[in-house]
Enzyme design. Structure first.
Site, PDB file in Angstrom:
ATOM      1  N   ASP A  37       0.874  -1.169   0.000  1.00 31.66           N
ATOM      2  CA  ASP A  37       0.000   0.000   0.000  1.00 31.66           C
ATOM      3  C   ASP A  37       0.911   1.219   0.000  1.00 31.66           C
ATOM      4  OD1 ASP A  37      -1.719   2.086   0.435  1.00 31.66           O
ATOM      5  OD2 ASP A  37      -2.494   1.362   2.352  1.00 31.66           O
ATOM      6  N   TYR A 126      -6.343  15.735 -11.462  1.00 27.41           N
ATOM      7  CA  TYR A 126      -5.299  14.736 -11.708  1.00 27.41           C
ATOM      8  C   TYR A 126      -3.972  15.413 -12.025  1.00 27.41           C
ATOM      9  CZ  TYR A 126      -2.513  11.462 -14.487  1.00 27.41           C
ATOM     10  OH  TYR A 126      -1.487  10.718 -15.005  1.00 27.41           O
TER      11      TYR A 126
END
Length: 295
Positions: A37, A126
């Site tokens: 992660d 983004y």
């Protein structure tokens, strides 16, 4: 080559990096979401330290441009905070970091091709998160290569080529945006370019040309022209057996939550002159590999 630590092994570029390192016998630890992660800084540091790589390659990102408008926190966590931690860890271990960025750091209003030194001004969430990721690398490490690329497609994962191949089989006519211009970039070519950079850095440790580099496909085309190229090759290879009309439309015909830059053309002179890396041959990949894009 010494051992590489590749983050994002299930992405389009990461998948190609996995294949190429295996095929060439290059030692590499390839992580994916089920192993790492990236937003867990402690796990990130423990795993990288344990593997003790000679180079860290970050090929992971939050890439859902539309979703990032509503979920900026997630985009920021992966595209900036996690990248900052990677840069800090790389700095502590004194190993280079190669980080993949995007043409979306530009607003697309320039009348010329973008160089690495042009003013950045992202127009969507983004792009903002990716620019902050670049800045995090530069702020936290002195041994880095940031690779800005565009319009990525590959045999693994979702992309424009696969979408077109699916639509050719089901639609007699398509309208495709014709006023956004950029360089389609084959993920396998990005992986090849990265490994060439790694090799250069390992051969020139004391004079490494750190910094930002553009890498994309050439020639630059519109999405509509790209679609027509895909269709032409599909017909030639008999992967499509029907007539499909592909008509050009303006981007405003398809209103989206996230704005897209109209001009995504990247200058490729710097990466050619420093690393002797040629542009991605997107047309060549279509001719040799289009069979692999059937879903």
């Amino acid at each position: 080559m010494k051992k590489l630590f590749i983050i994002g092994g299930n992405g389009q570029v990461g998948f190609c990096l996995r294949q190429q390192t295996e095929n060439r016998g290059i030692p590499a630890f390839v992580s994916s979401r089920n192993v790492l992660d990236v937003t867990d800084s402690r796990q990130l540091k423990e795993l990288i330290t344990k593997e003790s790589p000679s180079v860290i390659i970050n090929a992971t990102a939050y890439t859902n441009v539309e979703q990032a408008e509503d979920d900026y926190d997630s985009a920021y966590a992966i595209n900036c905070e996690a990248v900052a931690n990677m840069a800090k860890i790389a700095h502590e271990l004194d190993v280079p970091l190669i980080h993949i960025s995007t043409d979306y750091v530009f607003d697309g209003t320039a009348s010329t091709i973008y160089t690495e030194n042009d003013q950045t001004s992202p127009i969507n969430a983004y792009g903002k998160s990716k620019l902050l990721g670049e800045q995090a690398v530069i702020s936290n490490h002195d041994k880095y290569v940031i690779l800005r690329t565009s319009w990525v497609f590959g045999r693994h994962g979702k992309n424009f080529v696969k979408t077109m191949m699916r639509l050719f089989a089901s639609k007699p006519a398509l309208k495709v945006v014709d006023d956004q211009i950029g360089g389609p970039t084959y993920a396998g070519d990005i992986a090849t370019a990265i490994l060439k950079i790694v090799d250069y850095l390992e051969r020139n440790p004391d004079s490494a040309p750190w910094g930002i580099y553009n890498y994309a496909g050439f020639p630059n085309v519109s999405w509509c022209t790209f679609a027509r190229n895909i269709y032409s090759v599909a017909l030639e290879k008999k992967l499509v057996d029907r007539v499909v009309e592909i008509a050009p439309v303006a981007a405003e015909f398809y209103p989206t939550k996230a704005k897209r830059p109209l001009n995504s053309q990247l200058s490729l002179q710097k990466i050619k002159s420093v690393f002797d890396i040629e542009p991605s041959d997107w047309a060549g990949e279509l001719k040799t590999g289009l069979d692999n894009y059937l879903e």
